[in-house]
Write an enzyme that holds these catalytic residues in place. Sequence first.
Site, short mmCIF file in Angstrom:
data_model
loop_
_atom_site.label_atom_id
_atom_site.label_comp_id
_atom_site.label_asym_id
_atom_site.label_seq_id
_atom_site.Cartn_x
_atom_site.Cartn_y
_atom_site.Cartn_z
CB ALA A 1 23.56 -81.81 -2.60
CG LEU A 2 25.65 -75.84 -2.13
CD1 LEU A 2 26.48 -74.59 -2.41
CD2 LEU A 2 25.55 -76.08 -0.63
CG HIS B 1 22.58 -75.37 1.25
ND1 HIS B 1 22.10 -76.38 0.45
CD2 HIS B 1 22.90 -75.95 2.43
CE1 HIS B 1 22.13 -77.52 1.11
NE2 HIS B 1 22.60 -77.29 2.32
CD GLN C 1 27.00 -84.16 9.79
OE1 GLN C 1 27.94 -83.38 9.91
NE2 GLN C 1 25.76 -83.74 9.55
CB SER D 1 16.15 -81.36 2.46
OG SER D 1 17.03 -82.42 2.76
#
Length: 284
Positions: free
Chosen positions: A32-33, A37, A61, A189
């Site tokens: 989901a760049l 990124h 994670q 984000s």
Amino acid sequence: MILFKNADTLRNYLEEQAKNGKKAGFVPTMGALHKGHLLLAETCKKENDISIVSIFVNPTQFNDPGDFKNYPVTLEKDIMAIEQAGCEVLFLPSVEEIYPNGMEQKKIYPLGYLEEILEGKFRPGHFQGVCMVVDRLLEIVGPDRLYLGQKDYQQCMVIKKLIELLGKRNEVHAVICPTLREPDGLAMSSRNLRLNPTERKIAPAIYNALQYIRSNIPVEKPAALKTAMTESLIKKGFRVDYVEIADAATLEPVNEWDGKQQLVTLAAAFLNEVRLIDNLVLNI
Ligand code: AMP
């Protein structure tokens, strides 16, 4: 750009490149760049002979299964963006390639204090999962440089510690890139894609709170600033995990400041289901 799905094939390819004296830079991502990124990917491309980007949404994670299930996926767009950034290699492994012996944790990473505070405290097990995936990715890719975002301040510290624990301090150099923001200050984000228009309008309040702390730390006590900013975020509709002011090198909380100690302010808060984090270094 070459796309690899198989870990052994990638490792063999990169070992060949290393034998020919090529320096490798590596950017691990969960896809989901966004431009943040891509800044990492472009910096990596500039500073190395071969740049490798991985996309792997790492199940180990995620302490919250709902967060994992709803993690945004934009694979086609991501592949095009990485190609455009000029990266030579994209690694797109399956869960089986990363965890051939299953996802159960076999090795505990002694992170100590670092995983008892902030993200570690509010997301139990999260950093162990980060270490599991980065350990495996480093084993496969064996990069000379590893590119990380300051957006995940504590994660950068954890990964540097992991590199030490693995005895790879002389092999892998961690390069920390600055946080890229939207024009209104919201830290870019992947999770921002999950904000509805109302939440998206409120979201920059986290950055504003951190900026308020940066401006007022010379004249107000850290403890008072933390309380004031927590309350202001709650008023705006956030569920606050923490607003902290800490030593920039150790992340020990700071309640009294001598005016010299290097500080970082960090925050994590939910807008409904979406958890956002951000930080600012207060290098005054
Ligand atoms: P993620 O896909 O969220 O695991 O992030 C992959 C890498 O990109 C991590 O090293 C992040 O710290 C970094 N990153 C995420 N957001 C940003 C941003 N806004 N600016 C710079 N780097 C970022």
